[in-house]
Design an enzyme around this catalytic site. Structure first.
Site, PDB file in Angstrom:
ATOM      1  N   SER A   1      -7.343   5.415   3.653  1.00 42.15           N
ATOM      2  CA  SER A   1      -7.100   4.727   3.229  1.00 42.15           C
ATOM      3  C   SER A   1      -7.572   3.546   3.326  1.00 42.15           C
ATOM      4  CB  SER A   1      -5.726   4.174   2.206  1.00 42.15           C
ATOM      5  OG  SER A   1      -5.328   5.786   1.233  1.00 42.15           O
TER       6      SER A   1
ATOM      7  N   LYS B   1       5.348   2.068  -3.307  1.00 41.92           N
ATOM      8  CA  LYS B   1       5.585   3.927  -3.052  1.00 41.92           C
ATOM      9  C   LYS B   1       5.582   3.289  -5.113  1.00 41.92           C
ATOM     10  CE  LYS B   1       5.082   7.637  -1.183  1.00 41.92           C
ATOM     11  NZ  LYS B   1       4.524   7.540  -0.432  1.00 41.92           N
TER      12      LYS B   1
ATOM     13  N   GLY C   1       5.173  24.062   3.059  1.00 42.60           N
ATOM     14  CA  GLY C   1       4.397  22.867   2.404  1.00 42.60           C
ATOM     15  C   GLY C   1       2.558  23.070   2.682  1.00 42.60           C
TER      16      GLY C   1
ATOM     17  N   GLY D   1       0.247  22.518   0.359  1.00 43.26           N
ATOM     18  CA  GLY D   1      -0.631  20.983  -0.010  1.00 43.26           C
ATOM     19  C   GLY D   1      -1.549  20.565   0.542  1.00 43.26           C
ATOM     20  N   ASN D   2      -2.290  19.050  -0.349  1.00 44.63           N
ATOM     21  CA  ASN D   2      -3.260  18.985   0.650  1.00 44.63           C
ATOM     22  C   ASN D   2      -3.582  19.269   1.764  1.00 44.63           C
ATOM     23  OD1 ASN D   2      -4.745  16.534   1.667  1.00 44.63           O
ATOM     24  ND2 ASN D   2      -5.921  17.043  -0.186  1.00 44.63           N
ATOM     25  N   ALA D   3      -1.836  17.783   2.711  1.00 43.28           N
ATOM     26  CA  ALA D   3      -2.176  17.684   3.878  1.00 43.28           C
ATOM     27  C   ALA D   3      -1.359  18.800   5.011  1.00 43.28           C
ATOM     28  CB  ALA D   3      -0.506  16.895   4.528  1.00 43.28           C
TER      29      ALA D   3
ATOM     30  N   LYS E   1       5.697   2.567   8.332  1.00 41.72           N
ATOM     31  CA  LYS E   1       3.686   3.416   8.961  1.00 41.72           C
ATOM     32  C   LYS E   1       2.782   2.569   8.490  1.00 41.72           C
ATOM     33  CE  LYS E   1       3.945   6.422   5.993  1.00 41.72           C
ATOM     34  NZ  LYS E   1       3.139   7.853   5.004  1.00 41.72           N
TER      35      LYS E   1
ATOM     36  N   LYS F   1       0.802  -0.906  -0.230  1.00 42.05           N
ATOM     37  CA  LYS F   1       0.064  -0.399  -0.471  1.00 42.05           C
ATOM     38  C   LYS F   1       0.957   1.104  -0.576  1.00 42.05           C
ATOM     39  CE  LYS F   1      -4.408   1.794   0.028  1.00 42.05           C
ATOM     40  NZ  LYS F   1      -3.900   2.654  -0.854  1.00 42.05           N
TER      41      LYS F   1
HETATM   42  N1  GLU Z   1       0.426   8.838   0.628  1.00 41.42           N
HETATM   43  C1  GLU Z   1       0.008   8.306   1.599  1.00 41.42           C
HETATM   44  C2  GLU Z   1       1.521   8.425   2.809  1.00 41.42           C
HETATM   45  O1  GLU Z   1       2.201   8.508   2.164  1.00 41.42           O
HETATM   46  C3  GLU Z   1      -1.494   8.133   1.838  1.00 41.42           C
HETATM   47  C4  GLU Z   1      -0.925   6.352   1.414  1.00 41.42           C
HETATM   48  C5  GLU Z   1      -1.814   5.597   0.804  1.00 41.42           C
HETATM   49  O2  GLU Z   1      -2.999   5.824   1.105  1.00 41.42           O
HETATM   50  O3  GLU Z   1      -2.269   4.771   0.499  1.00 41.42           O
HETATM   51  O4  GLU Z   1       1.151   7.828   3.909  1.00 41.42           O
END
Ligand code: GLU
Length: 424
Positions: A358, A114, A226, A228-230, A102, A78
């Protein structure tokens, strides 16, 4: 002789080397089995692709991209897909490793991956972006699937891009298969609460850290590097949920400062109109360096890697550093911040709200039962607070900084799964 800091001043350290150093440090503290460690130091699988795209002027451009599946011992791979001009395979490897840790820290049954494409999305038309997104999926699609690998948005990728990718993948399968990707628009099976999930998870972490440190955040200041979205949602939620004053923010075109606090709605409208926060009326401009070193209670790096290094770690004045970005702090800077008593909430915990929701989206897609926003928030709150507690206990038990503590929790869980499966 040059010390690590002098070397780092001249060049950015390879992010995958950093990811491995973090792993090695945590592994040595718990005396991790050498064979387990060797497996964890490598991605299990990776794909390098060339992506042909017809550009608006009739030419064909060959883009290059990657998908790295780091470790799926605990469940399907993921992790997001980034579109960025400076993307490299080693950045993607590092980010895929961090996704693995994570999902393990949050104890959600997923692995880590990724994706990345070397491109400048800001210089591309919507049509070019759509063709690039579809072409990338045609190349890496054979690796993807609900049981194999599920991408999501990341730097410069959006719900619209996820929608094109889900559509392309569905054509490849011969039936609708939207569950292959998360962070989708609601109309295509996205989850309520996914849009602000990364920021919301970070805000929960900041609230809990402040509680532990005995800091009342009401009226206190924050700076966000930054937007962006976050970063933008962190601004909104820091004000709404914590009663804080966000005095400085920046994006790739510049930074702004207002000691009385910046107004979120007006600022996001301004950015939408002008393409940047720079020049926002009523604010003065400031550099990224100045923003990171501001005398604020909470500093939120929400941009890219290597923002806090030995170049500036000694000048950071915030009490709490909350990493909404992935990999913003180098190992040397980690040490300095820890020694200086600055409370760092590491990325693998702080920005895990995104992947957690997610996961909720995957559950909803699989069951066909869609949750109310309130349920998403409640479940996110539960997951985040449990993870914070576990990381805190680990930091106390091993007397280490929070990143090492979180890494210890993560690698123990991944190692357990690998052992149970008979990989080691
Ligand atoms: N891109 C986000 C992260 O780095 C979310 C990844 C996801 O939802 O799979 O955690």
């Amino acid at each position: 002789m040059l010390d690590a800091c002098s070397t780092a001043r001249s060049a950015k350290e390879n992010p995958f080397d950093i990811a491995r150093r973090q792993l090695d440090d945590a592994a040595s503290i718990i005396g991790l089995d050498a064979e387990v460690l060797e497996l964890l130091r490598w991605p299990m699988r990776e794909m390098h692709v060339t992506i042909p795209v017809k550009m608006d002027d009739g030419s064909v451009h060959a883009f290059h991209g990657f998908r790295v599946q780091y470790n799926d011992a605990r469940g399907p791979n993921k992790g997001g897909i980034r579109f960025h001009p400076d993307e490299t395979i080693d950045t993607v490897r590092a980010l895929a490793a961090w996704m693995t840790w994570k999902t393990a820290v949050l104890d959600i049954p997923l692995g880590g991956a990724k994706g990345g494409v070397i491109c400048n999305p800001k210089a591309m038309s919507p049509g070019e972006l759509e063709r690039l997104s579809r072409s990338y999926i045609r190349q890496v699609g054979r690796l993807l699937g609900l049981e194999k690998d599920v991408p999501a948005p990341d730097v410069y990728t959006t719900p619209q891009i996820m929608a094109w990718m889900a559509d392309e993948y569905s054509f490849m399968q011969g039936h609708n298969d939207f569950g292959v990707i998360t962070g989708k628009p609601l109309a295509l099976g996205g989850s309520l609460g996914r849009g602000d999930a990364t920021a919301r998870g970070g805000i929960i972490c900041i609230r809990e850290a402040a509680r532990m440190l005995g800091i009342d955040l009401t009226g206190k200041t924050a700076a966000i590097n930054g937007y962006g979205n976050a970063g933008a949602f962190a601004h909104k939620l820091a004000v709404e949920l914590l009663g804080m004053k966000v005095v400085a923010v920046s994006d790739s075109k510049g930074g702004i400062f207002n000691p009385d606090g910046l107004e979120h709605t007006a600022l996001t409208e301004y950015k939408k109109r002008t393409g940047s926060v720079a020049g926002f009326p009523g604010s003065t401009s400031l550099t990224d360096t100045a923003l990171l070193e501001l005398d604020v209670t909470v500093l939120i790096p929400a941009a890219l890697e290597d923002e806090i290094s030995c170049r500036n770690a000694r000048n950071i004045r915030a009490s709490i550093v909350a990493e909404l970005a992935n990999g913003p702090t180098t190992p040397e800077a980690d040490k300095i911040l820890h020694e200086r008593g600055i409370y760092l909430i590491p990325d693998l915990l702080c920005n895990a709200g995104g992947v957690t929701v997610s996961y909720f989206e995957m559950v909803q897609n699989s069951s066909g039962w869609y949750w109310e926003e309130e349920s998403v928030h409640r479940q996110l709150e539960k997951k985040m607070t449990a993870a914070i507690k576990t990381v805190h206990q680990s930091a106390v038990q091993y007397r280490v900084d929070n990143r090492t503590a979180a890494m210890i929790v993560a690698i123990r869980r991944v190692a357990e799964a690998m052992k149970l499966r008979g990989w080691v």
